[in-house]
Design a protein around this motif. Structure first.
Motif, PDB file in Angstrom:
ATOM      1  N   LEU A 106      17.997  10.214  25.206  1.00 46.90           N
ATOM      2  CA  LEU A 106      17.320  11.474  25.542  1.00 46.90           C
ATOM      3  C   LEU A 106      15.810  11.313  25.432  1.00 46.90           C
ATOM      4  O   LEU A 106      15.060  11.859  26.258  1.00 46.90           O
ATOM      5  CB  LEU A 106      17.808  12.579  24.601  1.00 46.90           C
ATOM      6  CG  LEU A 106      17.303  13.996  24.876  1.00 46.90           C
ATOM      7  CD1 LEU A 106      17.862  14.511  26.198  1.00 46.90           C
ATOM      8  CD2 LEU A 106      17.708  14.933  23.738  1.00 46.90           C
ATOM      9  N   VAL A 120      14.789   9.496  28.651  1.00 46.95           N
ATOM     10  CA  VAL A 120      15.092  10.145  29.926  1.00 46.95           C
ATOM     11  C   VAL A 120      14.203  11.360  30.167  1.00 46.95           C
ATOM     12  O   VAL A 120      13.708  11.582  31.278  1.00 46.95           O
ATOM     13  CB  VAL A 120      16.584  10.550  29.968  1.00 46.95           C
ATOM     14  CG1 VAL A 120      16.872  11.421  31.187  1.00 46.95           C
ATOM     15  CG2 VAL A 120      17.460   9.310  29.968  1.00 46.95           C
ATOM     16  N   VAL A 121      13.986  12.174  29.128  1.00 47.88           N
ATOM     17  CA  VAL A 121      13.207  13.400  29.286  1.00 47.88           C
ATOM     18  C   VAL A 121      11.742  13.054  29.522  1.00 47.88           C
ATOM     19  O   VAL A 121      11.125  12.329  28.732  1.00 47.88           O
ATOM     20  CB  VAL A 121      13.353  14.302  28.046  1.00 47.88           C
ATOM     21  CG1 VAL A 121      12.459  15.535  28.161  1.00 47.88           C
ATOM     22  CG2 VAL A 121      14.805  14.707  27.853  1.00 47.88           C
ATOM     23  N   ARG A 122      11.181  13.547  30.600  1.00 45.35           N
ATOM     24  CA  ARG A 122       9.795  13.245  30.957  1.00 45.35           C
ATOM     25  C   ARG A 122       8.813  14.320  30.519  1.00 45.35           C
ATOM     26  O   ARG A 122       7.612  14.088  30.458  1.00 45.35           O
ATOM     27  CB  ARG A 122       9.693  13.062  32.486  1.00 45.35           C
ATOM     28  CG  ARG A 122      10.498  11.879  33.009  1.00 45.35           C
ATOM     29  CD  ARG A 122       9.997  10.585  32.420  1.00 45.35           C
ATOM     30  NE  ARG A 122      10.755   9.413  32.879  1.00 45.35           N
ATOM     31  CZ  ARG A 122      10.569   8.190  32.412  1.00 45.35           C
ATOM     32  NH1 ARG A 122       9.649   7.985  31.479  1.00 45.35           N
ATOM     33  NH2 ARG A 122      11.299   7.184  32.863  1.00 45.35           N
ATOM     34  N   SER A 123       9.322  15.504  30.230  1.00 51.86           N
ATOM     35  CA  SER A 123       8.451  16.626  29.885  1.00 51.86           C
ATOM     36  C   SER A 123       8.014  16.539  28.427  1.00 51.86           C
ATOM     37  O   SER A 123       8.853  16.532  27.517  1.00 51.86           O
ATOM     38  CB  SER A 123       9.189  17.956  30.115  1.00 51.86           C
ATOM     39  OG  SER A 123       8.466  19.032  29.566  1.00 51.86           O
ATOM     40  N   ASP A 124       6.697  16.453  28.202  1.00 55.19           N
ATOM     41  CA  ASP A 124       6.193  16.460  26.832  1.00 55.19           C
ATOM     42  C   ASP A 124       6.533  17.766  26.126  1.00 55.19           C
ATOM     43  O   ASP A 124       6.751  17.795  24.903  1.00 55.19           O
ATOM     44  CB  ASP A 124       4.676  16.254  26.829  1.00 55.19           C
ATOM     45  CG  ASP A 124       4.290  14.812  27.140  1.00 55.19           C
ATOM     46  OD1 ASP A 124       5.188  13.943  27.120  1.00 55.19           O
ATOM     47  OD2 ASP A 124       3.096  14.565  27.401  1.00 55.19           O
ATOM     48  N   TRP A 165       9.267  19.648  26.467  1.00 57.52           N
ATOM     49  CA  TRP A 165      10.644  19.636  25.978  1.00 57.52           C
ATOM     50  C   TRP A 165      10.830  18.600  24.876  1.00 57.52           C
ATOM     51  O   TRP A 165      11.631  18.799  23.958  1.00 57.52           O
ATOM     52  CB  TRP A 165      11.620  19.407  27.122  1.00 57.52           C
ATOM     53  CG  TRP A 165      11.906  20.675  27.865  1.00 57.52           C
ATOM     54  CD1 TRP A 165      11.399  21.052  29.063  1.00 57.52           C
ATOM     55  CD2 TRP A 165      12.726  21.763  27.402  1.00 57.52           C
ATOM     56  NE1 TRP A 165      11.861  22.304  29.400  1.00 57.52           N
ATOM     57  CE2 TRP A 165      12.676  22.757  28.402  1.00 57.52           C
ATOM     58  CE3 TRP A 165      13.477  21.984  26.260  1.00 57.52           C
ATOM     59  CZ2 TRP A 165      13.368  23.959  28.290  1.00 57.52           C
ATOM     60  CZ3 TRP A 165      14.176  23.188  26.132  1.00 57.52           C
ATOM     61  CH2 TRP A 165      14.116  24.153  27.133  1.00 57.52           C
ATOM     62  N   LEU A 166      10.100  17.512  24.934  1.00 62.57           N
ATOM     63  CA  LEU A 166      10.175  16.551  23.831  1.00 62.57           C
ATOM     64  C   LEU A 166       9.655  17.184  22.538  1.00 62.57           C
ATOM     65  O   LEU A 166      10.206  16.940  21.448  1.00 62.57           O
ATOM     66  CB  LEU A 166       9.367  15.297  24.172  1.00 62.57           C
ATOM     67  CG  LEU A 166      10.024  14.341  25.167  1.00 62.57           C
ATOM     68  CD1 LEU A 166       9.033  13.265  25.611  1.00 62.57           C
ATOM     69  CD2 LEU A 166      11.267  13.689  24.565  1.00 62.57           C
ATOM     70  N   PHE A 187      12.393  19.303  21.178  1.00 61.66           N
ATOM     71  CA  PHE A 187      13.426  18.502  20.517  1.00 61.66           C
ATOM     72  C   PHE A 187      12.964  18.039  19.135  1.00 61.66           C
ATOM     73  O   PHE A 187      13.776  17.919  18.207  1.00 61.66           O
ATOM     74  CB  PHE A 187      13.795  17.302  21.386  1.00 61.66           C
ATOM     75  CG  PHE A 187      14.452  17.684  22.683  1.00 61.66           C
ATOM     76  CD1 PHE A 187      15.216  18.829  22.780  1.00 61.66           C
ATOM     77  CD2 PHE A 187      14.292  16.901  23.827  1.00 61.66           C
ATOM     78  CE1 PHE A 187      15.818  19.195  23.972  1.00 61.66           C
ATOM     79  CE2 PHE A 187      14.889  17.249  25.020  1.00 61.66           C
ATOM     80  CZ  PHE A 187      15.659  18.407  25.097  1.00 61.66           C
ATOM     81  N   ARG A 230       6.774  11.807  22.673  1.00 63.73           N
ATOM     82  CA  ARG A 230       7.865  10.833  22.730  1.00 63.73           C
ATOM     83  C   ARG A 230       7.938   9.998  21.446  1.00 63.73           C
ATOM     84  O   ARG A 230       9.002   9.822  20.862  1.00 63.73           O
ATOM     85  CB  ARG A 230       7.713   9.931  23.960  1.00 63.73           C
ATOM     86  CG  ARG A 230       8.985   9.137  24.295  1.00 63.73           C
ATOM     87  CD  ARG A 230       8.793   8.315  25.570  1.00 63.73           C
ATOM     88  NE  ARG A 230       8.215   9.109  26.644  1.00 63.73           N
ATOM     89  CZ  ARG A 230       8.916   9.938  27.410  1.00 63.73           C
ATOM     90  NH1 ARG A 230      10.213  10.076  27.228  1.00 63.73           N
ATOM     91  NH2 ARG A 230       8.313  10.613  28.365  1.00 63.73           N
ATOM     92  N   TYR A 233       9.091  12.100  18.618  1.00 63.76           N
ATOM     93  CA  TYR A 233      10.529  12.363  18.702  1.00 63.76           C
ATOM     94  C   TYR A 233      11.320  11.224  18.075  1.00 63.76           C
ATOM     95  O   TYR A 233      12.247  11.451  17.284  1.00 63.76           O
ATOM     96  CB  TYR A 233      10.942  12.564  20.167  1.00 63.76           C
ATOM     97  CG  TYR A 233      12.440  12.610  20.363  1.00 63.76           C
ATOM     98  CD1 TYR A 233      13.171  13.760  20.072  1.00 63.76           C
ATOM     99  CD2 TYR A 233      13.130  11.485  20.831  1.00 63.76           C
ATOM    100  CE1 TYR A 233      14.546  13.797  20.246  1.00 63.76           C
ATOM    101  CE2 TYR A 233      14.500  11.516  21.008  1.00 63.76           C
ATOM    102  CZ  TYR A 233      15.214  12.669  20.715  1.00 63.76           C
ATOM    103  OH  TYR A 233      16.573  12.698  20.881  1.00 63.76           O
TER     104      TYR A 233
END
Length: 666
Positions: free
Chosen positions: A357, A360-364, A366-367, A370, A506, A509
């Motif tokens: 995850l 894969v997730v590119r949006s800072d 949404w990271l 998380f 990232r 995270y």
């Protein structure tokens, strides 16, 4: 002498309001044995509704609405009636189905109701303050009490109104048939129902009367200080609870006495102690803690609150859900009872998915979300050790989170940067020992704070830990030379690893994920060991566990230490992740929120805290796509509170509740 007399007069004024609010608190508790955390919001609504009815026009939900412009007396009476009706409605919808539920269920529901009411008030009247329309008693003559002492008309009218209301409640309870029914229901609800007393109706009446008294205390407070706000009931609500415990919760005369004493003590402390004005709330909570230690029943109360029913935090069944809800809850049950998920390969697969995850997730954005899920999941895990595994209701957990955060922040900012004049980036490696040391310091503090609480149980335990948590927050707010007070500590360095600055969502995270894995392994090993089994035994039946040779004192202190350690470790990472901390990060609301996440996900489970954090944070984000929530963002919390009420009614074990049996019996 006039100075002392003025302090006494000020104390009596606030004490009268505290006393009235405490009587409202204790009236409900005396009948239903429930600490109603929504009380502060009913207090707040009394002020808002009175002010609104006195205006000619008011803006509600962004729309100008004509109002009747009533006089103060009429508006106050209508506001009390409206809040009384609301209290009765809340009892019927949220509390009545939980009459026979474990004690935690109605307590959590009352917290959720508090969140709903406060969020709706912020959406309706706005998050700021609203001036009270006028001084309704400005033409009432003052009463001279001496050459240099004068009691203003507003002051003596407020004290008289509070006194008459409390006297009326006392006469109602002791001189009317309904009052006799309330006293009978308070002593033994089962016996009362057997002799024909409609217990549910009596409890509903107690909620309505208590709500009306809360509204009266709120509107008197609002007109005294000439403002209303959606959060104005928070601190008076805590003071009312303190006053009720001081006098003896369940005793109407005791609550009145406790309120007057509390008002006097606060006023004299503010006038005579060094920096007393900023630390008067600390005096109140220290008094509360000392009283709970040496006379938990209060001055005129009884001891029955200092008890906890077996399994009182985790056992119990909810209402029968409908078809749609049963399907949703059944899906969670099947998920957590699938044998394949219990195998080590499944856990490794889940960890691999979490790692993937992060790539894969590119949006800072949404990271970052998380990362917050992991932080709040870990905080809920720390609280879950005490509440879910050991069965101790703790409302002061944020203190340990704060200790870890301030430990590393003060070391980097106050000592290395400002004290030694060095570049903090050269000392990046200190973060890693700080994680351990900060956790150990918080764990030691948890043991020191936890030891006095071992003498109290049930609701008293929750109230005492609440007092400790508030003392830590107030000290952090006012010890400016050490913590920088409300302005907080800024410029805390981001985590680093041999020159690689972990300042991107990232990298943070992955750091949070690694920390989560380590702490989950630590908690899971403890939970599945003899220590964890001892916690569960104490949770389910403390007397039976001690009869089997389990030391309650030893294992409770171990639970506090473990919980504090996790909170301290997360606090250290949180400070470096946010790069700024202040006392506003560590309020009672945050503690309540973390407790709600534990209940939402599932008490006494390993997956529940993270499931609760994920549901909460993702719900807050996704709900912004609802048109009404887009216009009034505060409604997100109202919707979340409603979701939690529904869950407590139909699934008190939480979404991951089915995972608990294997943990405790496997």
């Amino acid at each position: 002498m006039a100075y002392f007399e003025q302090l006494v007069l000020n104390g009596l004024l606030m004490g009268a309001i505290y006393a009235l609010a405490a009587v409202a608190y204790t009236l409900v508790y005396g009948v239903v044995k429930m600490v109603n955390f929504a009380f502060g919001e009913l207090f707040m609504l009394g002020g808002f509704l009175t002010a609104t009815l006195m205006l000619d026009k008011v803006t509600l939900f962004g729309t100008d609405i004509a109002m009747p412009g009533l006089g103060f007396g009429t508006a106050a009476a209508l506001a009390m009636a409206m809040v009384a009706a609301l209290g009765g409605l809340i009892d019927q919808v949220a509390y009545k189905p939980l009459r026979s539920a474990p004690r935690l269920a109605p307590l959590i529901t009352s917290i959720a109701v508090s969140v709903v009411l406060q969020s709706l008030a912020q959406a309706a009247w706005g998050p700021g303050s609203m001036l009270f329309p006028a001084m309704p008693f400005e033409h009432v003559p003052a009463i001279p009490l001496g050459p240099d002492l004068l009691i203003e008309g507003t002051e003596w009218v407020v004290m008289l109104a509070a006194l008459l209301a409390m006297l009326g409640v006392h006469l109602f309870v002791h001189r009317t048939p309904m009052g006799s029914a309330m006293r009978a229901a308070a002593i033994d609800p089962m016996a009362a129902s057997l002799v024909g007393i409609p217990v549910n109706r009596v409890i509903g009446a107690a909620f309505m009367i208590g709500s009306a008294l809360a509204a009266l205390a709120g509107l008197l407070y609002a007109q005294t200080f000439q403002f209303t706000s959606a959060t104005m009931g928070f601190l008076p609500g805590l003071k009312a609870l303190t006053a009720a415990v001081l006098g003896g919760i369940g005793s109407v005369p005791g609550a009145a006495l406790g309120g007057l004493l509390l008002g006097l003590i606060e006023s004299l402390a503010a006038g005579y102690l060094p920096e007393g004005a900023v630390y008067q709330d600390v005096v109140s909570f220290v008094l509360l803690i000392l009283l709970l230690l040496f006379r938990p029943q209060g001055l005129l109360g009884k001891k029955e609150m200092n008890s906890a029913a077996p399994g009182s935090l985790t056992s119990g069944r909810g209402l029968q859900p409908g078809r749609v809800m049963a399907a949703v809850l059944g899906g969670f049950d099947r998920l957590f009872t699938t044998p394949a998920l219990q195998k080590p390969q499944a856990r490794l697969l889940l960890l691999g998915a979490a790692i993937a995850l992060g790539f894969v997730v590119r949006s800072d954005y949404w990271l970052g979300i998380f990362v917050m899920v992991l932080i709040y999941g870990l905080l809920a895990t720390g609280l879950n050790v005490v509440v879910g595994f050991a069965g101790l209701l703790d409302l002061g957990f944020v203190a340990f989170w704060a200790i870890g955060a301030y430990f590393t922040s003060i070391l980097f900012i106050d000592v290395i940067q400002q004290g030694w004049g060095l570049d903090t980036s050269a000392w990046w490696w200190l973060l890693y020992p700080n994680l351990l040391v900060g956790g150990l310091v918080a764990g030691l503090a948890a043991m020191l704070i936890g030891y006095p609480t071992l003498r109290v149980r049930g609701d008293y335990l929750a109230i005492m830990t609440l007092g400790f948590g508030e003392i830590i927050r107030i000290v952090a707010t006012n010890w400016v030379s050490f913590t920088n007070g409300p302005m907080g500590l800024r410029g805390i360095p981001s985590p680093q690893w041999f020159g690689w600055v972990l300042d991107t969502p990232r990298s943070q995270y992955f750091f949070a994920l690694a920390l989560a894995v380590l702490l989950i392994l630590f908690v899971s090993r403890l939970a599945r060991s003899y220590v964890g089994r001892a916690w569960v035994a104490l949770r389910e039946d403390e007397h039976a566990a001690e009869a089997m040779g389990i030391s309650g004192t030893r294992y409770k202190l171990m639970a506090y230490a473990c919980s504090g350690f996790v909170g301290g470790v997360v606090g250290v990472f949180f400070a470096h992740f946010m790069r700024f901390i202040s006392p506003a990060n560590f309020t009672l609301f945050e503690n309540i929120l973390i407790l709600l996440l534990v209940v939402l996900g599932g008490l006494g489970t390993l997956a529940g805290p993270f499931l609760g954090a994920a549901v909460w944070l993702l719900f807050l984000q996704l709900s912004m796509h609802i048109p009404l929530v887009t216009q009034f963002p505060e409604l997100r919390f109202a919707l979340l509170g409603i979701l939690l009420i529904v869950l407590v009614l139909y699934r008190p074990d939480g979404l991951a509740g089915k995972a608990r049996s294997r943990l405790t019996m496997g």
